[in-house]
Enzyme design. Sequence first.
Site, PDB file in Angstrom:
ATOM      1  N   LYS A 111      -0.819   0.156 -12.934  1.00  0.00           N
ATOM      2  CA  LYS A 111      -1.618   1.004 -13.814  1.00  0.00           C
ATOM      3  C   LYS A 111      -1.120   0.871 -15.257  1.00  0.00           C
ATOM      4  O   LYS A 111       0.064   1.021 -15.540  1.00  0.00           O
ATOM      5  CB  LYS A 111      -1.540   2.467 -13.360  1.00  0.00           C
ATOM      6  CG  LYS A 111      -2.270   2.749 -12.054  1.00  0.00           C
ATOM      7  CD  LYS A 111      -2.164   4.214 -11.687  1.00  0.00           C
ATOM      8  CE  LYS A 111      -2.942   4.527 -10.421  1.00  0.00           C
ATOM      9  NZ  LYS A 111      -4.391   4.470 -10.630  1.00  0.00           N
ATOM     10  N   ASP A 164       4.705   9.689   0.785  1.00  0.00           N
ATOM     11  CA  ASP A 164       3.464   9.058   0.357  1.00  0.00           C
ATOM     12  C   ASP A 164       3.442   8.747  -1.138  1.00  0.00           C
ATOM     13  O   ASP A 164       3.010   7.665  -1.534  1.00  0.00           O
ATOM     14  CB  ASP A 164       2.278   9.959   0.716  1.00  0.00           C
ATOM     15  CG  ASP A 164       0.938   9.268   0.497  1.00  0.00           C
ATOM     16  OD1 ASP A 164       0.837   8.059   0.787  1.00  0.00           O
ATOM     17  OD2 ASP A 164       0.004   9.923   0.044  1.00  0.00           O
ATOM     18  N   HIS A 169       5.699   6.188  -5.978  1.00  0.00           N
ATOM     19  CA  HIS A 169       4.955   6.280  -7.236  1.00  0.00           C
ATOM     20  C   HIS A 169       5.704   7.070  -8.307  1.00  0.00           C
ATOM     21  O   HIS A 169       5.873   6.606  -9.445  1.00  0.00           O
ATOM     22  CB  HIS A 169       3.597   6.965  -7.012  1.00  0.00           C
ATOM     23  CG  HIS A 169       2.680   6.224  -6.100  1.00  0.00           C
ATOM     24  ND1 HIS A 169       2.832   4.889  -5.817  1.00  0.00           N
ATOM     25  CD2 HIS A 169       1.577   6.621  -5.415  1.00  0.00           C
ATOM     26  CE1 HIS A 169       1.872   4.502  -4.994  1.00  0.00           C
ATOM     27  NE2 HIS A 169       1.106   5.541  -4.735  1.00  0.00           N
ATOM     28  N   LYS A 255      -1.754  18.010  -2.588  1.00  0.00           N
ATOM     29  CA  LYS A 255      -3.183  17.865  -2.326  1.00  0.00           C
ATOM     30  C   LYS A 255      -3.870  19.230  -2.357  1.00  0.00           C
ATOM     31  O   LYS A 255      -3.236  20.255  -2.162  1.00  0.00           O
ATOM     32  CB  LYS A 255      -3.411  17.182  -0.975  1.00  0.00           C
ATOM     33  CG  LYS A 255      -2.965  15.722  -0.973  1.00  0.00           C
ATOM     34  CD  LYS A 255      -3.400  14.996   0.281  1.00  0.00           C
ATOM     35  CE  LYS A 255      -3.100  13.504   0.189  1.00  0.00           C
ATOM     36  NZ  LYS A 255      -3.885  12.835  -0.864  1.00  0.00           N
TER      37      LYS A 255
END
Length: 407
Positions: A111, A164, A169, A255
């Site tokens: 990114k 995750d 990340h 989330k």
Amino acid sequence: MQHGGLDPEAFGKLIGLLRYVDGDYTDPATFEALRKELNGAQRPAHYLAIPPSLFGKVVEQLASTGCSQGARVIVEKPFGHDLASAQELNRTLQRVFPEAAIFRIDHYLGKRPVNNVVVFRFANAFMEPFWNRNYIESVQITMAEDFGVQGRGAFYDQTGTIRDVIQNHLFQILCNLTMEPPVRVDSETIRDEKVKVLKAIAPIRAEDLVRGQFRGYRQEKGVAPDSNVETFAALRLEVESWRWKGVPFYIRAGKNLPVTSTEVLARFRKPPAMVKDSALVRNHLRFRVSPEMTIAIGATVMSPSEDLKGQMVEMVASRHSRPEEMEAYERVLGDAIAGDAMLFARQDYVEEAWRIVDPVLKAGTPLYDYENGTWGPVEAGQRVSPPGGWHDPAGTDEEDFRLAQAT
């Protein structure tokens, strides 16, 4: 057509080069057929977008049929489930491929805004004097998603938020924020600096972590009715380096939060100013990674309503991506095919990242419920909260500025 249309001649050439091999991962005939279709290719790239449990079988078959000769292997995260499995995965890959030929994809590093953090730090002389423990009071990183598991319950229930997105990340963003300037601009030197950051972080303690689970998660398809997997996590850690010792770093991800946005907020220490301390609002530097790329500096100026009373203003530079820009996967896959490893995790990086989170993942820390559309469980704000509180990214820069004024 969404990304610029189709060139019939180029597409026709591409179609003519495509081959398809059907077969079983455990059948040597499948890989013999693959070797035949490779037709003497000098530097093939094998992209293993398959379950990690199959890596060993596939790698062995590639080796036994000669398909690994001079080749590169590209593997998708997760790179293991914990430190032990990550080490075993690395041993499996390295039995056939040298480390220089192994490309562990974390598409987040493809990114543009993530890499812009590094460019902004090292290409601007004004950053260096204040980007250290003398001026920065705390740093927080938030990755918010306003959606749930989206039908991926079976996968997510084996993973959770820390595995995750945090261990990979958000640790990558952390390294971009805290690494020292590399002495050379090559993949190994830059990755050396990132590994140094992780080596300076102690394993996360149970008291520095709050895990949450949104209400209704256990009713998702594929999720165990008594699941103890987190869909939210907030944690505190420190980078025990010369530059950052004593500065707390806070990472939060989840989330079914109010918005979808990834943002960094660094708060400065309050200065010994002529304005009374109670009227001062901490200056800040804000990096937004998504949905748009933003760099904002929060400063205090005189309020128009009262003499010597501070008022926060933000200087904002913001930019949306263009349709013709490369997607993250385009960039990392292109780099892997070209043999450029700069945007890929090295073995020691992966194992250091697992070392930091592994003990607390196995500690059985409490799990707190939170309502959909909120910023996670209230315990996150009570137990793991930056000085001045969490900055909650909003949907627009105007909203972010309003929220920054409040903190």
